[in-house]
Write a protein that holds these residues in place. Structure first.
Motif, PDB file in Angstrom:
ATOM      1  N   LEU A  30       0.824  -1.204   0.000  1.00  0.00           N
ATOM      2  CA  LEU A  30       0.000   0.000   0.000  1.00  0.00           C
ATOM      3  C   LEU A  30       0.865   1.263   0.000  1.00  0.00           C
ATOM      4  O   LEU A  30       0.513   2.267  -0.624  1.00  0.00           O
ATOM      5  CB  LEU A  30      -0.938  -0.010   1.202  1.00  0.00           C
ATOM      6  CG  LEU A  30      -2.109  -1.002   1.095  1.00  0.00           C
ATOM      7  CD1 LEU A  30      -2.667  -1.319   2.471  1.00  0.00           C
ATOM      8  CD2 LEU A  30      -3.200  -0.458   0.182  1.00  0.00           C
ATOM      9  N   ARG A  47      -0.071   0.876  -4.351  1.00  0.00           N
ATOM     10  CA  ARG A  47      -0.944  -0.175  -4.889  1.00  0.00           C
ATOM     11  C   ARG A  47      -2.184  -0.299  -3.999  1.00  0.00           C
ATOM     12  O   ARG A  47      -2.188  -1.007  -2.995  1.00  0.00           O
ATOM     13  CB  ARG A  47      -0.176  -1.489  -4.972  1.00  0.00           C
ATOM     14  CG  ARG A  47       0.952  -1.446  -6.009  1.00  0.00           C
ATOM     15  CD  ARG A  47       1.704  -2.773  -6.059  1.00  0.00           C
ATOM     16  NE  ARG A  47       2.621  -2.826  -7.190  1.00  0.00           N
ATOM     17  CZ  ARG A  47       3.894  -2.460  -7.147  1.00  0.00           C
ATOM     18  NH1 ARG A  47       4.399  -1.986  -6.022  1.00  0.00           N
ATOM     19  NH2 ARG A  47       4.665  -2.524  -8.222  1.00  0.00           N
ATOM     20  N   LYS A  48      -3.238   0.384  -4.404  1.00  0.00           N
ATOM     21  CA  LYS A  48      -4.418   0.538  -3.554  1.00  0.00           C
ATOM     22  C   LYS A  48      -5.559  -0.427  -3.878  1.00  0.00           C
ATOM     23  O   LYS A  48      -6.428  -0.662  -3.036  1.00  0.00           O
ATOM     24  CB  LYS A  48      -4.951   1.981  -3.677  1.00  0.00           C
ATOM     25  CG  LYS A  48      -3.970   3.059  -3.236  1.00  0.00           C
ATOM     26  CD  LYS A  48      -3.743   3.027  -1.730  1.00  0.00           C
ATOM     27  CE  LYS A  48      -2.909   4.213  -1.269  1.00  0.00           C
ATOM     28  NZ  LYS A  48      -2.693   4.201   0.198  1.00  0.00           N
ATOM     29  N   SER A  49      -5.592  -0.960  -5.097  1.00  0.00           N
ATOM     30  CA  SER A  49      -6.709  -1.850  -5.468  1.00  0.00           C
ATOM     31  C   SER A  49      -6.266  -3.304  -5.412  1.00  0.00           C
ATOM     32  O   SER A  49      -5.203  -3.666  -5.922  1.00  0.00           O
ATOM     33  CB  SER A  49      -7.234  -1.489  -6.857  1.00  0.00           C
ATOM     34  OG  SER A  49      -6.219  -1.603  -7.836  1.00  0.00           O
ATOM     35  N   VAL A  61      -6.140  -3.469   4.204  1.00  0.00           N
ATOM     36  CA  VAL A  61      -6.214  -2.718   2.949  1.00  0.00           C
ATOM     37  C   VAL A  61      -7.192  -1.550   3.083  1.00  0.00           C
ATOM     38  O   VAL A  61      -6.880  -0.399   2.734  1.00  0.00           O
ATOM     39  CB  VAL A  61      -6.628  -3.646   1.792  1.00  0.00           C
ATOM     40  CG1 VAL A  61      -6.992  -2.828   0.546  1.00  0.00           C
ATOM     41  CG2 VAL A  61      -5.510  -4.628   1.464  1.00  0.00           C
ATOM     42  N   GLU A  84      -6.156   1.269   5.437  1.00  0.00           N
ATOM     43  CA  GLU A  84      -5.064   2.095   4.916  1.00  0.00           C
ATOM     44  C   GLU A  84      -5.458   2.845   3.644  1.00  0.00           C
ATOM     45  O   GLU A  84      -4.610   3.374   2.937  1.00  0.00           O
ATOM     46  CB  GLU A  84      -3.845   1.207   4.620  1.00  0.00           C
ATOM     47  CG  GLU A  84      -3.261   0.514   5.843  1.00  0.00           C
ATOM     48  CD  GLU A  84      -2.549   1.459   6.787  1.00  0.00           C
ATOM     49  OE1 GLU A  84      -1.961   2.450   6.301  1.00  0.00           O
ATOM     50  OE2 GLU A  84      -2.576   1.215   8.010  1.00  0.00           O
ATOM     51  N   GLY A  98      -7.100   1.585   0.937  1.00  0.00           N
ATOM     52  CA  GLY A  98      -7.196   0.786  -0.278  1.00  0.00           C
ATOM     53  C   GLY A  98      -8.611   0.272  -0.515  1.00  0.00           C
ATOM     54  O   GLY A  98      -9.532   0.540   0.275  1.00  0.00           O
ATOM     55  N   LYS A  99      -8.784  -0.500  -1.603  1.00  0.00           N
ATOM     56  CA  LYS A  99     -10.106  -1.014  -1.959  1.00  0.00           C
ATOM     57  C   LYS A  99      -9.999  -2.442  -2.471  1.00  0.00           C
ATOM     58  O   LYS A  99      -9.099  -2.761  -3.250  1.00  0.00           O
ATOM     59  CB  LYS A  99     -10.741  -0.126  -3.039  1.00  0.00           C
ATOM     60  CG  LYS A  99     -12.175  -0.499  -3.385  1.00  0.00           C
ATOM     61  CD  LYS A  99     -12.765   0.476  -4.404  1.00  0.00           C
ATOM     62  CE  LYS A  99     -14.218   0.114  -4.729  1.00  0.00           C
ATOM     63  NZ  LYS A  99     -14.802   1.049  -5.721  1.00  0.00           N
TER      64      LYS A  99
END
Length: 406
Positions: A163, A167-169, A191, A194, A196-197
């Motif tokens: 993350l 790199r969020k997805s 995720v 922080e 993310g998704k």
């Protein structure tokens, strides 16, 4: 004069014998027996299997083969990753075999099954390979230690590292049983916490065979991270089949196995595994102490230990030390003593055992080397960071009644 000398020798011999007898009396049945219950022939045999028993024997040898004057014995069996088989073996070991402690347990369902029986029989369990959070939450036991890691600690290290790179997805390919669900849940929580998704999830049968459709679906999601919430040959096959389709080979999309052992990287080869991030509690080449244990293991197995096999060594060694310190092998007294000890050995660093059974300790963030970086066989990782236990392990949960309220 001669008679006086003989009398002194005889007196000393009697005193020595009496001391040994008193020490042995502190041990139930006159022997301390450790059981290793794991996968000897299936999907998880590479990172547990016979190597776990070898690791336990190294710990026994380091104790001189005795504790409190009583001999230490070791037994091992294959639970075939089935909770009913594990439960039956445990009952037999506890009742007829007089086993005092059982360790290992790849496949969390086997660990949870045996934990219940151990509570009934007043025996100890040490989950060196069982990583489901339930073992320290709703299923916690005062007679259990989750000795190496849990799914949250594994997920937190790797997820946070990725993350931070933007790199969020994420998309999860998950083994459809207790362990896989737990790993997916914990990683998803990290995720989302922080920023993310999670774009989607595919759940595969356990054990799996053909991962191509799952990996292609993950690729099609466009997720920046394809997270593998599985282990052993499932992870190996998923990564291999992804490589065949060119999945995860670009900067736009990476594959992140959330539970990866050094034996998995060995099977994959550096060409396929290079650059992967993973979180581990042990790497044989970390420092002089880890290398010293690994050399003993290598002499017997002709390969380096996985983190799970190393955990068996640490669990057995500290269990025996706790017996020595407690002056008895009674399960409750031994576990109470373990909870007062600082765990610091060739495997575990800065460790302490919580009331809920979680062993909190430092972890390692590792990145797999490129083939050109590796100088010799088993030289697989760059250590990117030491992760402090309090930053990686979950906080005590109210779901475990052993955790003090307030």
């Amino acid at each position: 004069m001669r008679s006086r000398f003989i009398g002194c020798v005889l007196g000393a011999s009697i005193a020595s014998f009496t001391g040994a007898a008193l020490a042995a009396d502190a041990v139930s049945d006159g022997v301390v027996k450790i059981g290793i219950l794991n996968d000897l022939s299936g999907i998880y045999s590479d990172f547990t299997g016979r190597g776990s028993a070898v690791a336990a024997q190294i710990a026994i040898d380091e104790m001189g083969g005795k504790v409190l004057g009583a001999p230490i014995e070791l037994v091992a069996a294959d639970h075939q990753n089935k909770p009913d088989i594990a439960a039956n073996l445990a009952r037999e070991w506890f009742d007829q075999g007089k086993v005092d402690m059982i360790a290992d347990f790849p496949t969390s369902s086997t660990a949870l099954a045996v934990m219940e029986i151990a509570k009934q029989k007043n025996r100890v369990t040490m989950l060196s390979a069982g990583v489901a959070m339930a073992a320290i939450n709703e299923k916690c036991s005062a007679l259990n230690a989750q000795w190496m890691v849990n799914t949250y600690a594994l997920a937190a290290g790797t997820a946070k590292a990725l993350l931070k790179t933007g790199r969020k997805s994420w998309y999860f390919v998950t083994a459809d049983y207790t362990f896989g669900h737990s790993l997916e849940k914990d990683a998803s929580a990290v995720v989302e916490a922080e920023g993310g998704k999670v774009l989607g999830v595919s759940r595969h049968p356990f054990p799996g065979g053909d991962f191509s459709s799952f990996m292609l679906k993950a690729q099609g999601s466009g997720a920046q991270v394809i997270a593998l919430a599985n282990a052993g040959s499932d992870t190996i096959n998923a990564v291999k089949q992804a490589a065949e389709y060119g999945i995860g080979r670009s900067d736009k999309q990476v594959i992140a196995p959330l539970l990866t052992y050094i034996t998995d990287v060995k099977s994959l080869g550096l060409a396929k595994a290079q650059d992967m991030y993973l979180t581990e509690a042990f790497y044989w080449d970390y420092d002089d102490r880890s290398r010293a244990f690994a050399e003993k293991y290598f002499a017997k197995m002709k390969r380096m230990p996985s983190a799970s096999q190393a955990a068996v060594y640490s669990a057995a060694l500290n269990y025996l030390k706790a017996i020595q310190a407690a002056g008895t092998d009674e399960a409750g007294a031994v576990m109470a003593k373990l909870r007062t000890m600082t765990i610091d050995d060739a495997v575990i660093r800065n460790g302490h055992l919580r009331a809920d059974g979680a062993l909190v300790h430092d972890m390692l963030l590792l990145q797999v080397k490129k083939p050109a970086e590796s100088k010799r066989d088993w030289d697989f990782y760059n250590v990117r960071a030491v992760l402090k236990g309090e930053d990686v392990f979950p906080k005590p949960s109210d779901a475990c009644p052993l955790n003090a309220k307030g």
